[in-house]
Design a protein around this motif. Structure first.
Motif, PDB file in Angstrom:
ATOM      1  N   CYS A 111      -4.561   6.252   5.443  1.00  0.00           N
ATOM      2  CA  CYS A 111      -5.910   6.128   4.894  1.00  0.00           C
ATOM      3  C   CYS A 111      -6.129   4.706   4.419  1.00  0.00           C
ATOM      4  O   CYS A 111      -5.411   4.211   3.540  1.00  0.00           O
ATOM      5  CB  CYS A 111      -6.115   7.103   3.735  1.00  0.00           C
ATOM      6  SG  CYS A 111      -7.816   7.091   3.108  1.00  0.00           S
TER       7      CYS A 111
ATOM      8  N   GLY B 219      -9.957   4.934   0.181  1.00  0.00           N
ATOM      9  CA  GLY B 219     -10.061   6.211  -0.512  1.00  0.00           C
ATOM     10  C   GLY B 219      -9.258   6.201  -1.790  1.00  0.00           C
ATOM     11  O   GLY B 219      -8.717   5.184  -2.211  1.00  0.00           O
TER      12      GLY B 219
ATOM     13  N   CYS C 268      -9.742  10.752   1.228  1.00  0.00           N
ATOM     14  CA  CYS C 268      -9.762   9.671   2.209  1.00  0.00           C
ATOM     15  C   CYS C 268     -11.174   9.504   2.755  1.00  0.00           C
ATOM     16  O   CYS C 268     -11.787  10.449   3.261  1.00  0.00           O
ATOM     17  CB  CYS C 268      -8.795   9.972   3.353  1.00  0.00           C
ATOM     18  SG  CYS C 268      -8.683   8.627   4.557  1.00  0.00           S
TER      19      CYS C 268
ATOM     20  N   GLY D  37     -10.060   6.389   7.689  1.00  0.00           N
ATOM     21  CA  GLY D  37      -8.676   6.360   8.141  1.00  0.00           C
ATOM     22  C   GLY D  37      -8.308   7.623   8.883  1.00  0.00           C
ATOM     23  O   GLY D  37      -9.155   8.480   9.177  1.00  0.00           O
TER      24      GLY D  37
ATOM     25  N   ALA E  26      -9.181  11.125   7.385  1.00  0.00           N
ATOM     26  CA  ALA E  26     -10.601  11.470   7.490  1.00  0.00           C
ATOM     27  C   ALA E  26     -10.944  11.902   8.911  1.00  0.00           C
ATOM     28  O   ALA E  26     -11.659  12.885   9.127  1.00  0.00           O
ATOM     29  CB  ALA E  26     -11.456  10.278   7.069  1.00  0.00           C
TER      30      ALA E  26
ATOM     31  N   TYR F 285      -5.646  12.095   0.633  1.00  0.00           N
ATOM     32  CA  TYR F 285      -5.202  10.772   0.222  1.00  0.00           C
ATOM     33  C   TYR F 285      -3.990  10.909  -0.684  1.00  0.00           C
ATOM     34  O   TYR F 285      -3.994  11.687  -1.650  1.00  0.00           O
ATOM     35  CB  TYR F 285      -6.311  10.022  -0.526  1.00  0.00           C
ATOM     36  CG  TYR F 285      -5.927   8.607  -0.888  1.00  0.00           C
ATOM     37  CD1 TYR F 285      -6.233   7.554  -0.038  1.00  0.00           C
ATOM     38  CD2 TYR F 285      -5.254   8.334  -2.082  1.00  0.00           C
ATOM     39  CE1 TYR F 285      -5.871   6.244  -0.354  1.00  0.00           C
ATOM     40  CE2 TYR F 285      -4.890   7.031  -2.402  1.00  0.00           C
ATOM     41  CZ  TYR F 285      -5.201   5.988  -1.544  1.00  0.00           C
ATOM     42  OH  TYR F 285      -4.844   4.712  -1.854  1.00  0.00           O
TER      43      TYR F 285
ATOM     44  N   ASN G  85       0.902   6.803   1.950  1.00  0.00           N
ATOM     45  CA  ASN G  85       0.423   5.588   2.607  1.00  0.00           C
ATOM     46  C   ASN G  85       1.505   4.516   2.616  1.00  0.00           C
ATOM     47  O   ASN G  85       1.721   3.818   3.615  1.00  0.00           O
ATOM     48  CB  ASN G  85      -0.818   5.055   1.887  1.00  0.00           C
ATOM     49  CG  ASN G  85      -2.109   5.605   2.460  1.00  0.00           C
ATOM     50  OD1 ASN G  85      -2.151   6.033   3.609  1.00  0.00           O
ATOM     51  ND2 ASN G  85      -3.158   5.596   1.670  1.00  0.00           N
TER      52      ASN G  85
END
Length: 547
Positions: free
Chosen positions: A454, A457, A463, A466, A469, A476, A481
């Motif tokens: 993501c 977000g 999110c 990315g 989404a 998120y 990440n």
């Protein structure tokens, strides 16, 4: 690879394909094999042509724009890439390259030595300039899969007659595997052009073991290329007969002996019948675990799925064996991670945390979340209307919840036309969607980065831009990440495995997705055909077959 919900920015795939139970999942370039033209004289006499029947008709065969299973499967047999997979494993090996890349210390520069004994189907010599042309064209013509390279490659240069140098924008440890994607195949600079939307839709001029010699409305003819640099295939060529998405026509044609081989795509009951008859010796059935996965995407921004306890309750009640053995008649295998079981880093994280069909745990979680028979969780499950299998599974989920959860959880299956379904998932309109994923290349990154990465977000808003989404979860997680970025940069396999173990554990705990099953792939052949095999990389090689 083939998935209609590919992220629009830099995830590894943008388009979902319809779920095909016996579909190819990763399509990579053909393995080193040689061919000679049409009827080939050998010590055993002339080699015959083989007739293959399929419902999967390609719209075109330009590798720079081909992003459908139908086209990629044929290109796999017409083309060569820098790297390919061994036929009996998912081990990567050089193909048009002569060795795996030399990678700079910063992970940005890949230097690749190339073969010197290769010519294209139109007799143009293959060299580093031709390979650089092919990769630049793949990116600059802006076809459907162009983002795979365009999002990470800074430059491609011939730094010698037979040396290619590729500069990346950022480190990506799975880059050699990406260069086995069929779209990156070498094409003749004398037959193609670089330019946006400049595609050759009804021809193919590459370096592979077969050349395209005829294309009719309902058929293709592939003939062995007499100047192929590799080993000689076992047949003179392959005639491909299309059955216009009519599984019944293909099913009957194979039974009547009109085709030697049937591959993609038959219905579940037809596959079951052909497999049963094969055990009686009527014909051959070859099966292989697939690399495509089917999963639920749970929109964590929509009530009631914004409550992790509800998501965990749904994960607990899923009985994968029930669905794969009964609803899908044994034509799929349960899976407990977004990563397939054949990938080395696979961890059955969902099985470890929730088991299968854990009804009591599901009830306890729903009750703890404040739900009751008088105030149940009611949630829609959406699926593409053309997918008969996902319709069956959604209906069975509804029945299973009614039978076992005492009114605490109620599913409402909903189908929609494919175009509307895919766009609605991206727009966040569905609370739960049943989706399939066909990877672009064989690396665990391609099962994780497109789903949870993501770029914009927060844990409060979800999110906004990315992979998460685009896939419909809008999930998120800051730590996830970070891990996704780290594994993409990491060159040490053991460290990467530890990172993927943590990634799979986090996904199972937070439940933005629920993995359900991975497909089984099938090919059926008449008894006089030998050498029929499906590669673990999900390629279906024509060159090993003889009649």
């Amino acid at each position: 690879m083939i998935h209609h919900l590919k992220p629009k920015w830099q995830a590894w795939g943008r388009f979902l394909s319809l779920f095909l139970l016996c579909a190819t999942v990763v399509i990579a370039c053909a393995s080193d094999n040689d061919a000679v033209e049409n009827e080939i004289e050998t010590l055993n006499g002339e080699r015959s042509r083989i007739t293959l029947g399929t419902t999967q008709k390609p719209s075109h065969l330009d590798p720079a724009d081909s992003y459908q299973i139908a086209g990629l499967g044929i290109l796999y047999n017409l083309s060569d890439c820098l790297f390919a997979y061994e036929l009996d494993s998912t081990e990567l090996k050089p193909q048009l390259a002569t060795a795996l890349p030399e990678v700079s210390d910063d992970g940005l520069t890949y230097t690749i030595p190339l073969r010197e004994d290769v010519v294209f189907h139109d007799q143009t010599p293959f060299n580093a300039e031709a390979m650089a042309f092919s990769l630049r064209r793949f990116m600059e013509n802006e076809g459907q899969p162009s983002f795979l390279l365009a999002d990470i490659v800074n430059s491609v240069e011939a730094t010698g007659d037979y040396e290619l140098t590729i500069e990346l924008d950022s480190p990506f440890s799975a880059f050699p595997a990406l260069l086995a994607f069929t779209g990156t195949a070498a094409v003749s600079p004398n037959a193609y052009e670089i330019g946006k939307d400049q595609f050759n839709e009804e021809t193919f001029v590459g370096t592979g073991p077969y050349q395209l010699t005829e294309w009719e409305e309902d058929s293709l003819e592939l003939t062995a290329f007499e100047q192929y640099w590799g080993e000689t295939p076992e047949n003179a060529g392959v005639n491909i007969q299309f059955y216009a998405n009519e599984a019944t026509e293909l099913f009957e044609a194979f039974q009547d002996g009109e085709v030697d081989v049937a591959y993609q795509s038959l219905d579940v009951d037809q596959i079951r019948y052909l497999v049963e008859e094969a055990t009686e010796g009527k014909w051959q059935a070859v099966s292989s675990p697939g690399m495509a996965v089917v999963y639920m995407a749970l929109n964590v921004t929509k009530e009631p799925l914004d409550d992790p306890q509800v998501r965990r309750a749904i994960a607990s009640m899923i009985d994968r064996n029930l669905f794969t053995e009964t609803t899908l008649e044994g034509q799929a295998e349960p899976i407990y991670s977004l990563i397939p079981t054949s990938v080395e880093v696979y961890e059955p994280a969902f099985q470890n945390q929730y088991g299968d069909g854990n009804i009591e745990q599901a009830k306890a979680l729903l009750t703890e979340a404040g739900y009751s028979e008088d105030d149940p969780v009611t949630v829609e499950i959406w699926y593409p209307g053309a997918s008969h299998n996902r319709h069956l599974v959604a209906s069975r989920l509804q029945e299973y919840a009614e039978e076992h959860l005492e009114g605490l959880l109620q599913f409402e299956p909903q189908g929609n036309d494919d175009g509307t379904f895919f766009s609605s998932v991206r727009e966040g309109l569905y609370p739960i969607s049943l989706v399939d994923w066909h990877p672009d290349f064989i690396d665990p990154d391609n099962y994780i980065h497109p789903f949870v990465s993501c770029g914009e977000g927060s844990e409060e808003t979800g999110c906004e831009e990315g992979g998460a989404a685009s896939q419909g979860s809008f999930y998120y997680n800051e730590r996830l990440n970070e891990l996704v970025t780290l594994q993409r940069q990491e060159q040490d396999p053991e460290t990467r495995q530890e990172q993927f173990a943590e990634i799979q554990e986090i996904i199972a705990t937070d439940v933005p997705y629920i993995p359900l099953w991975q497909v089984k792939n099938h090919v059926f052949a008449q008894n006089e055909i030998t050498g029929v095999k499906l590669s673990p990389s999900q390629g279906f090689p024509y060159w090993t077959m003889a009649k």
